[in-house]
Design a protein around this motif. Structure first.
Motif, PDB file in Angstrom:
ATOM      1  N   ARG A 150       0.840  -1.205   0.000  1.00  0.00           N
ATOM      2  CA  ARG A 150       0.000   0.000   0.000  1.00  0.00           C
ATOM      3  C   ARG A 150       0.876   1.256   0.000  1.00  0.00           C
ATOM      4  N   GLN A 151       1.879   1.267   0.844  1.00  0.00           N
ATOM      5  CA  GLN A 151       2.717   2.465   0.907  1.00  0.00           C
ATOM      6  C   GLN A 151       3.475   2.665  -0.400  1.00  0.00           C
ATOM      7  N   TRP A 152       4.004   1.590  -0.932  1.00  0.00           N
ATOM      8  CA  TRP A 152       4.764   1.699  -2.174  1.00  0.00           C
ATOM      9  C   TRP A 152       3.873   2.182  -3.333  1.00  0.00           C
ATOM     10  N   SER A 153       2.635   1.704  -3.358  1.00  0.00           N
ATOM     11  CA  SER A 153       1.779   2.021  -4.512  1.00  0.00           C
ATOM     12  C   SER A 153       1.034   3.346  -4.346  1.00  0.00           C
ATOM     13  N   THR A 154       0.955   3.884  -3.120  1.00  0.00           N
ATOM     14  CA  THR A 154       0.194   5.109  -2.893  1.00  0.00           C
ATOM     15  C   THR A 154       0.964   6.302  -3.446  1.00  0.00           C
ATOM     16  N   PHE A 155       0.350   6.991  -4.391  1.00  0.00           N
ATOM     17  CA  PHE A 155       0.959   8.154  -5.054  1.00  0.00           C
ATOM     18  C   PHE A 155       2.287   7.779  -5.703  1.00  0.00           C
ATOM     19  N   HIS A 156       2.394   6.575  -6.223  1.00  0.00           N
ATOM     20  CA  HIS A 156       3.616   6.231  -6.956  1.00  0.00           C
ATOM     21  C   HIS A 156       3.705   7.137  -8.183  1.00  0.00           C
ATOM     22  N   PRO A 157       4.784   7.907  -8.315  1.00  0.00           N
ATOM     23  CA  PRO A 157       4.793   8.928  -9.370  1.00  0.00           C
ATOM     24  C   PRO A 157       4.801   8.338 -10.783  1.00  0.00           C
ATOM     25  N   GLU A 158       5.317   7.137 -10.929  1.00  0.00           N
ATOM     26  CA  GLU A 158       5.477   6.600 -12.288  1.00  0.00           C
ATOM     27  C   GLU A 158       4.230   5.862 -12.766  1.00  0.00           C
ATOM     28  N   TYR A 159       3.399   5.380 -11.854  1.00  0.00           N
ATOM     29  CA  TYR A 159       2.333   4.455 -12.269  1.00  0.00           C
ATOM     30  C   TYR A 159       0.928   4.970 -11.986  1.00  0.00           C
ATOM     31  N   ALA A 160       0.731   6.278 -12.102  1.00  0.00           N
ATOM     32  CA  ALA A 160      -0.609   6.837 -11.893  1.00  0.00           C
ATOM     33  C   ALA A 160      -1.433   6.813 -13.178  1.00  0.00           C
ATOM     34  N   TYR A 161      -0.762   6.649 -14.325  1.00  0.00           N
ATOM     35  CA  TYR A 161      -1.479   6.684 -15.615  1.00  0.00           C
ATOM     36  C   TYR A 161      -1.095   5.477 -16.455  1.00  0.00           C
ATOM     37  N   LEU A 162      -1.449   4.323 -15.911  1.00  0.00           N
ATOM     38  CA  LEU A 162      -1.178   3.046 -16.575  1.00  0.00           C
ATOM     39  C   LEU A 162      -2.148   2.860 -17.740  1.00  0.00           C
ATOM     40  N   PRO A 163      -1.909   1.847 -18.588  1.00  0.00           N
ATOM     41  CA  PRO A 163      -2.888   1.595 -19.644  1.00  0.00           C
ATOM     42  C   PRO A 163      -4.285   1.283 -19.087  1.00  0.00           C
ATOM     43  N   ARG A 164      -4.321   0.642 -17.921  1.00  0.00           N
ATOM     44  CA  ARG A 164      -5.586   0.221 -17.352  1.00  0.00           C
ATOM     45  C   ARG A 164      -5.382   0.016 -15.853  1.00  0.00           C
ATOM     46  N   LYS A 165      -6.479  -0.265 -15.160  1.00  0.00           N
ATOM     47  CA  LYS A 165      -6.355  -0.484 -13.720  1.00  0.00           C
ATOM     48  C   LYS A 165      -5.478  -1.694 -13.400  1.00  0.00           C
ATOM     49  N   PHE A 166      -4.966  -1.711 -12.172  1.00  0.00           N
ATOM     50  CA  PHE A 166      -3.991  -2.735 -11.830  1.00  0.00           C
ATOM     51  C   PHE A 166      -4.213  -3.216 -10.402  1.00  0.00           C
ATOM     52  N   LYS A 167      -4.449  -4.531 -10.274  1.00  0.00           N
ATOM     53  CA  LYS A 167      -4.829  -5.060  -8.966  1.00  0.00           C
ATOM     54  C   LYS A 167      -3.864  -6.148  -8.518  1.00  0.00           C
ATOM     55  N   ILE A 168      -3.443  -6.018  -7.275  1.00  0.00           N
ATOM     56  CA  ILE A 168      -2.490  -6.964  -6.701  1.00  0.00           C
ATOM     57  C   ILE A 168      -3.177  -7.682  -5.536  1.00  0.00           C
ATOM     58  N   ALA A 169      -2.989  -8.988  -5.452  1.00  0.00           N
ATOM     59  CA  ALA A 169      -3.545  -9.739  -4.326  1.00  0.00           C
ATOM     60  C   ALA A 169      -2.436 -10.559  -3.674  1.00  0.00           C
ATOM     61  N   VAL A 170      -2.510 -10.681  -2.355  1.00  0.00           N
ATOM     62  CA  VAL A 170      -1.481 -11.379  -1.589  1.00  0.00           C
ATOM     63  C   VAL A 170      -2.122 -12.499  -0.782  1.00  0.00           C
ATOM     64  N   SER A 171      -1.545 -13.687  -0.856  1.00  0.00           N
ATOM     65  CA  SER A 171      -1.959 -14.769   0.021  1.00  0.00           C
ATOM     66  C   SER A 171      -0.789 -15.115   0.935  1.00  0.00           C
TER      67      SER A 171
END
Ligand code: HEM
Ligand code: SF4
Lengths: 566, 178
Positions: A150-171
């Protein structure tokens, strides 16, 4: 609960101020609708068929009772008194006014909540197992890793305008309860031969109109390298993912078009430059995050109370509930309890403000003031003393939250569908209600046993129909609402995509078709232990197809008659 | 004369941005500072090097920044063109230019560049910004202060937040005891 530090809080406050200014500029006409849209989406604000919809993040599904009370306040003050818990471990409000949204976000910030990156073409809320931290089979506590992401991805400057949404899941466990293989990136905790912790990394899974299971990128990624490896995947995707067609823009299409091997080679090449760099994680950082989580102060287990033991033996309703809605816990004397938001007659996942307040009180009284949101749209009290179960059950039952259907056919996952969503081909909530009514008999329900039934109102698959043991998909047939039924899908370690049974059917026919499927299953199972999905795997879909549709050469009309009399 | 944002100040700007015309040709004036498309640099490098005025090159989202790495000494500026602000490829190009190829000169964002993206653009290494014509350049300056911190390692903050918290020793990646 993860507790914000000063910087976490400051960033969320600064986001509220930023969005307040953006909204002001939009309302005064300084910011055009086109320029504003991506900004409001990255704050969870959609414009829907009926009104704006605000999606609020519940990071990795963890919620404190005071946060739930704040959500209840929001539902009362700015919405129509209820909210909808979604399959993405967040909550949606369907009626807020655009000009009120900055105030809603400010209110959320006072309880360490936000709507950051809950929509838009960016890295979304990371999801996990709703029993995280309590399951006996856990390798790591996935909540810690979700917070790091969450911290790494929050306001990540490089990945705010990706081609499409991006979802990560952790088990974090051997058994995957986070559907990691149908996410853009799936991470499964594992250990190598030396006992070191790391992750099996999948990329390119997803549902939607091109359902695909993720491809293995790495069998073992040592934990230190988690963030640099994620950076490498995201960078390859950001640069080379398709942007010409929004239906071909998810990472799964890039992985498929390049082939997993070529994609993996590109990621490894990118990673060779990033590996060992500044973003490499340290054990100090992992421990720092771990320590910011409050942990329940478990008490030594007492002997089970006589009331509980007696009730379990004599009260069938209670023992049914314990069997279905209570899960084993890694701490002796404790259990995890699922409060069902799937009562017959209520839209799946909906909760009223009063229910939210009442649930917050249950959490305070029975589970250290914390709860979880599951991707099956239920709420979970994860740390309940076994001796309290009987009292909790009585109180939950009085609130309509004790339907003993977890894992059963009436625990339906359904998207909002045509009643709320502008993209829908068909309604989904009335179908769920009709099925819940059809399978209302508890003995029959328990006899059928474990069965996931998922409904989506269109190909976007918000209701995860592909991975339901039975999946129902709304389709448009010359302007009429029809439903395509598939069977054999599954989530978890044996994830599979369902296969379409045959021609789509009308809304009125759906309960009959499902009942036919169940009849055949009950006739063909070799014991009560053999679940519906096991029978589908063993005998294939053809017997089900023939039983539902009859002989292929039979005319449609007589087929329908046969169905009606079934 | 155009105004741009340079290191958080509004300044006048003399660079001319050159584009290919519809038939693929391009008119390169004999003097004046110009920014040419990557393809023009690759095709006409000898002629361009002979000019005395300063030279810049601009890249599009699909371009490979590594193609410039050996030629940095010829450029006073590299620009990245945003066709539409939601096309985020330029952010990765900027980081690659800065962090992988070692470009230290001026890195300019051009095209559909708006106030609300300046914070992220700056994080990825852009230091000058030619905003879209309708933008209020003066008001946009405040956007660089939208946030006072960032979690990630980036061009602006080479160390991620977790390595800058004073209590944390650096480069401790050996202990797997979690
Ligand atoms: C009511 C308004 C909603 C709209 C307009 C909407 C729209 C969409 C769209 C367009 C997609 C497909 C994106 C793609 O494949 O690239 C999608 C996917 C998804 N939505 Fe929704 N959605 C809505 C509500 C919900 C709700 C309530 C849930 C949870 C119950 C949900 C969960 C999901 C999930 C999990 C996916 C991902 C499926 C996948 O992996 O491809 N959505 N949504
Ligand atoms: S699956 Fe379709 S109908 Fe259902 S919420 Fe998603 S977009 Fe809307």
């Amino acid at each position: 609960m993860y507790l914000y530090d000063e910087i976490d809080q400051r960033l969320v406050d600064e986001r509220v101020a930023q969005f307040r200014d953006q909204t002001r500029r939009f309302l005064t006409g300084e910011l055009s609708e086109d320029d504003f849209r991506p900004l409001r989406l990255q704050n969870g604000l959609y414009i829907q068929r009926l009104a704006p919809m605000l999606r609020i993040a519940i990071p990795y599904g963890l919620l404190a009772s005071r946060q739930l009370r704040a959500l209840a306040d929001i539902a009362r003050k700015w919405d129509r008194g209820y909210g909808h818990f979604s399959t993405r471990q967040n909550i949606q409000f369907n009626w807020p006014k655009l000009e009120d949204v900055p105030d809603i976000l400010a209110k959320l910030a006072t309880v360490q909540m936000h709507a950051i990156q809950t929509s838009g073409n960016c890295i979304r809320n990371t999801t996990t197992d709703h029993f995280a931290g309590t399951s006996p089979d856990e390798i790591v506590d996935p909540l810690v890793w979700c917070e790091i992401i969450r911290q790494w991805s929050t306001f990540h400057p490089e990945y705010a305008y990706l081609p499409r949404k991006f979802k990560i899941a952790v088990s974090g466990s051997e058994s995957d309860r986070a559907a990691t293989q149908v996410h853009d990136i799936g991470l499964q905790a594992t250990r190598d031969a030396t006992g070191q912790v790391g992750f099996r990394v999948f990329a390119g899974g997803g549902l939607g109109r091109t359902p695909l299971l993720g491809a293995v990128m790495r069998e073992f990624l040592p934990w230190q390298h988690l963030l640099t490896y994620l950076e490498a995947i995201l960078r390859v995707y950001n640069r080379f993912g398709r942007r010409d067609n929004k239906y071909r823009a998810r990472i799964k299409i890039l992985v498929k078009e390049l082939t997993p091997d070529v994609f993996r080679a590109q990621v490894e090449n990118e990673w060779s430059h990033l590996k060992g760099g500044a973003a490499t994680l340290t054990s100090d950082e992992v421990q720092r995050i771990e320590k910011r989580f409050t942990r329940p102060a478990y008490r030594k287990s007492d002997a089970l109370s006589p009331d509980y033991v007696l009730a379990l033996a004599t009260d069938k309703a209670f023992s049914n509930w314990v069997r279905r809605n209570v899960q084993a816990h890694k701490v002796a004397g404790y259990a995890a309890v699922t409060l069902s938001l799937k009562k017959t007659g209520a839209p799946p996942g909906d909760a009223t403000a009063d229910q939210m307040d009442a649930i917050a009180e249950l959490a305070d009284n029975f589970s250290f003031g914390e709860l979880r949101v599951s991707h099956e749209q239920n709420l979970i009290l994860a740390d309940v003393r076994q001796t309290d179960l009987f009292e909790l059950w009585q109180r939950a039952r009085a609130l309509g939250l004790a339907t003993p259907n977890i894992g059963l056919i009436t625990n339906i996952i359904a998207c909002p569908g045509g009643d709320f969503c502008s993209l829908a081909n068909a309604k989904s909530i009335p179908v769920a209600e009709a099925l819940q009514a059809r399978f209302d008999d508890l003995d029959y329900l328990h006899d059928i046993g474990e069965l996931d039934l998922n409904i989506s109102g269109c190909m976007n698959s918000c209701g995860h129909h592909h991975i339901g043991h039975i999946g129902i998909l709304g389709v448009d047939k010359q302007g009429a609402e029809y439903y395509q039924i598939s069977i054999g899908g599954a989530q978890g370690n044996q994830a599979a995509l369902g296969k379409v049974l045959g021609p789509s059917v009308s809304q009125a026919e759906v309960p009959d078709v499902i009942e036919r499927l169940i009849e055949l299953y009950l006739a063909r199972r070799d014991s009560e232990e053999e679940r519906f999905i096991d029978v589908v795997r063993r005998i294939g879909i053809n017997p089900f197809k023939e039983y539902v549709y009859g002989n292929h050469h039979q005319p449609a009309a007589s087929r329908r008659r046969q169905l009606a009399t079934a | 004369m155009a105004t741009i944002i340079s290191r958080r100040r509004v300044v006048a700007d003399n660079w001319q941005l050159l584009k290919l015309s519809a038939d693929g040709s391009i008119d390169i004036p004999s003097d004046g500072d110009v920014i040419v498309p990557l393809s023009v640099w690759l095709a006409q490098r000898d002629a361009l090097v002979k000019r005395t005025a300063r030279l810049g090159v601009w890249l599009e989202g699909k371009d490979d920044p590594a193609l410039l790495a050996a030629d940095f000494k010829h450029f006073a500026l590299i620009a990245v063109h945003f066709e539409h602000f939601v096309d985020g490829r330029g952010y990765s190009i900027a980081r690659l230019l800065r962090e992988r190829c070692g470009w230290q000169g001026e890195l300019r964002a051009i095209g559909d560049v708006l106030r609300d993206q300046l914070f992220y653009l700056s994080g990825c290494g852009f230091d000058t910004f030619a905003l879209r014509a309708d933008q209020d350049v003066q008001a946009a300056i405040t956007a660089f202060a939208d946030f006072s911190e960032a979690y990630q390692a980036s061009v602006e903050r080479p160390q991620p937040l977790f390595r800058r918290r004073s209590s944390i020793p650096k480069n401790d990646t050996t202990d797997a005891s979690i």
